[in-house]
Design a protein around this motif. Structure first.
Motif, PDB file in Angstrom:
ATOM      1  N   GLY A  78      15.901   9.944 -11.122  1.00 37.89           N
ATOM      2  CA  GLY A  78      16.114   8.756 -12.084  1.00 37.89           C
ATOM      3  C   GLY A  78      17.978   7.895 -12.193  1.00 37.89           C
ATOM      4  O   GLY A  78      18.412   9.131 -12.379  1.00 37.89           O
ATOM      5  N   VAL A  79      17.916   7.400 -13.128  1.00 38.36           N
ATOM      6  CA  VAL A  79      19.776   6.933 -12.986  1.00 38.36           C
ATOM      7  C   VAL A  79      20.213   7.642 -14.333  1.00 38.36           C
ATOM      8  O   VAL A  79      21.185   7.511 -13.944  1.00 38.36           O
ATOM      9  N   ASN A  80      19.448   8.619 -14.719  1.00 40.00           N
ATOM     10  CA  ASN A  80      20.573  10.132 -15.348  1.00 40.00           C
ATOM     11  C   ASN A  80      20.299  11.330 -14.130  1.00 40.00           C
ATOM     12  O   ASN A  80      21.247  12.123 -14.780  1.00 40.00           O
ATOM     13  N   GLY A  81      20.294  11.106 -13.454  1.00 42.69           N
ATOM     14  CA  GLY A  81      19.757  11.852 -12.336  1.00 42.69           C
ATOM     15  C   GLY A  81      19.091  13.196 -13.177  1.00 42.69           C
ATOM     16  O   GLY A  81      19.031  13.399 -11.537  1.00 42.69           O
ATOM     17  N   VAL A  82      17.820  12.635 -13.417  1.00 46.52           N
ATOM     18  CA  VAL A  82      16.824  13.717 -13.924  1.00 46.52           C
ATOM     19  C   VAL A  82      15.659  13.546 -12.559  1.00 46.52           C
ATOM     20  O   VAL A  82      15.719  12.598 -12.441  1.00 46.52           O
ATOM     21  N   GLU A  83      15.331  14.846 -11.610  1.00 46.81           N
ATOM     22  CA  GLU A  83      14.485  14.368 -10.799  1.00 46.81           C
ATOM     23  C   GLU A  83      13.070  15.012 -11.017  1.00 46.81           C
ATOM     24  O   GLU A  83      13.073  15.489 -12.121  1.00 46.81           O
ATOM     25  N   LEU A  84      11.698  13.642 -10.870  1.00 44.87           N
ATOM     26  CA  LEU A  84      10.455  14.216 -11.456  1.00 44.87           C
ATOM     27  C   LEU A  84       9.815  13.501 -10.159  1.00 44.87           C
ATOM     28  O   LEU A  84       9.686  12.774  -9.504  1.00 44.87           O
ATOM     29  N   ASN A  85       8.958  14.688 -10.280  1.00 45.04           N
ATOM     30  CA  ASN A  85       7.910  15.249  -9.369  1.00 45.04           C
ATOM     31  C   ASN A  85       6.793  14.449  -9.719  1.00 45.04           C
ATOM     32  O   ASN A  85       6.332  14.237 -10.261  1.00 45.04           O
ATOM     33  N   ILE A  86       7.126  13.291  -8.078  1.00 45.39           N
ATOM     34  CA  ILE A  86       4.757  12.795  -8.533  1.00 45.39           C
ATOM     35  C   ILE A  86       4.904  12.608  -7.714  1.00 45.39           C
ATOM     36  O   ILE A  86       4.724  13.097  -6.232  1.00 45.39           O
ATOM     37  N   LEU A  87       3.285  11.748  -8.120  1.00 45.87           N
ATOM     38  CA  LEU A  87       2.298  11.331  -6.929  1.00 45.87           C
ATOM     39  C   LEU A  87       2.214  10.009  -7.143  1.00 45.87           C
ATOM     40  O   LEU A  87       1.842   9.167  -8.387  1.00 45.87           O
ATOM     41  N   SER A  88       2.349   9.285  -5.770  1.00 47.67           N
ATOM     42  CA  SER A  88       1.937   8.089  -6.027  1.00 47.67           C
ATOM     43  C   SER A  88       0.573   6.985  -5.450  1.00 47.67           C
ATOM     44  O   SER A  88       0.324   7.909  -4.224  1.00 47.67           O
ATOM     45  N   ILE A  89       0.383   6.019  -6.021  1.00 43.19           N
ATOM     46  CA  ILE A  89      -0.535   6.011  -5.012  1.00 43.19           C
ATOM     47  C   ILE A  89      -0.909   4.454  -4.667  1.00 43.19           C
ATOM     48  O   ILE A  89       0.146   3.337  -5.216  1.00 43.19           O
ATOM     49  N   TRP A  90      -1.189   4.179  -3.501  1.00 42.68           N
ATOM     50  CA  TRP A  90      -0.721   3.397  -2.566  1.00 42.68           C
ATOM     51  C   TRP A  90      -2.081   2.839  -1.908  1.00 42.68           C
ATOM     52  O   TRP A  90      -2.955   3.474  -1.653  1.00 42.68           O
ATOM     53  N   MET A  91      -2.740   1.406  -2.324  1.00 46.42           N
ATOM     54  CA  MET A  91      -3.557   0.367  -1.185  1.00 46.42           C
ATOM     55  C   MET A  91      -2.823  -0.210  -0.372  1.00 46.42           C
ATOM     56  O   MET A  91      -2.053  -1.133  -0.340  1.00 46.42           O
ATOM     57  N   VAL A  92      -2.594  -0.049   1.159  1.00 44.83           N
ATOM     58  CA  VAL A  92      -3.380  -0.522   2.551  1.00 44.83           C
ATOM     59  C   VAL A  92      -4.520  -1.549   2.423  1.00 44.83           C
ATOM     60  O   VAL A  92      -5.278  -0.655   2.743  1.00 44.83           O
ATOM     61  N   THR A  93      -4.593  -2.855   3.513  1.00 47.43           N
ATOM     62  CA  THR A  93      -4.974  -3.892   4.223  1.00 47.43           C
ATOM     63  C   THR A  93      -4.073  -4.347   5.206  1.00 47.43           C
ATOM     64  O   THR A  93      -3.190  -3.757   5.117  1.00 47.43           O
ATOM     65  N   ASP A  94      -4.923  -4.950   5.688  1.00 43.82           N
ATOM     66  CA  ASP A  94      -4.341  -5.207   7.230  1.00 43.82           C
ATOM     67  C   ASP A  94      -3.562  -6.178   6.806  1.00 43.82           C
ATOM     68  O   ASP A  94      -2.422  -6.089   7.572  1.00 43.82           O
ATOM     69  N   SER A  95      -3.066  -6.621   5.349  1.00 36.89           N
ATOM     70  CA  SER A  95      -1.992  -7.951   5.316  1.00 36.89           C
ATOM     71  C   SER A  95      -1.355  -7.763   4.718  1.00 36.89           C
ATOM     72  O   SER A  95       0.372  -8.012   4.493  1.00 36.89           O
ATOM     73  N   THR A  96      -1.235  -6.767   3.659  1.00 33.96           N
ATOM     74  CA  THR A  96      -0.162  -5.835   2.828  1.00 33.96           C
ATOM     75  C   THR A  96      -0.358  -4.476   2.272  1.00 33.96           C
ATOM     76  O   THR A  96      -1.384  -4.170   2.307  1.00 33.96           O
ATOM     77  N   THR A  97       0.270  -4.074   1.921  1.00 36.55           N
ATOM     78  CA  THR A  97       0.210  -2.857   1.096  1.00 36.55           C
ATOM     79  C   THR A  97       1.054  -2.895  -1.046  1.00 36.55           C
ATOM     80  O   THR A  97       2.087  -3.821  -0.613  1.00 36.55           O
ATOM     81  N   ARG A  98       0.053  -2.582  -1.749  1.00 34.28           N
ATOM     82  CA  ARG A  98       0.238  -2.437  -2.632  1.00 34.28           C
ATOM     83  C   ARG A  98       0.201  -0.894  -3.538  1.00 34.28           C
ATOM     84  O   ARG A  98      -0.247  -0.569  -3.280  1.00 34.28           O
ATOM     85  N   PHE A  99       1.291  -1.233  -4.299  1.00 33.89           N
ATOM     86  CA  PHE A  99       1.622   0.114  -5.452  1.00 33.89           C
ATOM     87  C   PHE A  99       0.749   0.131  -6.720  1.00 33.89           C
ATOM     88  O   PHE A  99       0.482  -1.140  -7.188  1.00 33.89           O
ATOM     89  N   VAL A 100      -0.097   0.819  -6.518  1.00 34.30           N
ATOM     90  CA  VAL A 100      -1.667   1.060  -7.279  1.00 34.30           C
ATOM     91  C   VAL A 100      -1.386   1.470  -8.770  1.00 34.30           C
ATOM     92  O   VAL A 100      -0.553   1.239  -9.898  1.00 34.30           O
ATOM     93  N   THR A 101      -0.749   3.241  -8.811  1.00 33.48           N
ATOM     94  CA  THR A 101       0.117   3.631 -10.167  1.00 33.48           C
ATOM     95  C   THR A 101       1.126   4.910  -9.131  1.00 33.48           C
ATOM     96  O   THR A 101       1.128   5.188  -8.497  1.00 33.48           O
ATOM     97  N   LEU A 102       1.312   5.357 -10.363  1.00 34.05           N
ATOM     98  CA  LEU A 102       2.454   7.241 -10.082  1.00 34.05           C
ATOM     99  C   LEU A 102       1.543   8.013 -11.788  1.00 34.05           C
ATOM    100  O   LEU A 102       1.480   7.585 -12.480  1.00 34.05           O
TER     101      LEU A 102
END
Length: 110
Positions: A78-102
């Motif tokens: 992050g902006v303050n240097g703290v590291e967060l361990n995350i899992l992020s979810i992404w949706m991919v179609t033929d034409s786009t990749t979209r962020f879902v959540t973390l």
């Protein structure tokens, strides 16, 4: 595992009206605030998702009517240097990749 497009769609509303606001259920704003992410600097979260998360390998989860769902496990500094361990979810179609959540990563492989 594959690398997803860094040109993925990350909706401003997903960050400003969901992740960075306090919610009665499934609140993620307090988790993200630990690394200095707030509504005032939501653009930094978007940038960091692109440069720190989308550069990591994505694991295929499932295919559904919306496309192919992928998970990326990463550390988000992050902006303050703290590291967060995350899992992020992404949706991919033929034409786009979209962020879902973390969500916070608990260290268990999903």
């Amino acid at each position: 595992m594959i690398l997803l497009s860094q040109e993925a769609i990350i909706a401003e509303e997903k960050l400003t009206q969901y992740l960075l606001v306090s919610l009665p259920k499934d609140d993620k704003s307090k988790f993200l605030a630990q690394a200095g992410y707030t509504l005032e600097n939501w653009q930094q979260l978007e940038k960091d998702l692109r440069t720190q998360v989308l550069t990591q390998p994505a694991k295929f989860i499932e295919k559904n009517r919306y496309g192919e769902k992928y998970l990326i496990r990463a550390s988000l500094r992050g902006v303050n240097g703290v590291e967060l361990n995350i899992l992020s979810i992404w949706m991919v179609t033929d034409s786009t990749t979209r962020f879902v959540t973390l969500v916070p990563s608990k260290g268990v492989d999903a």
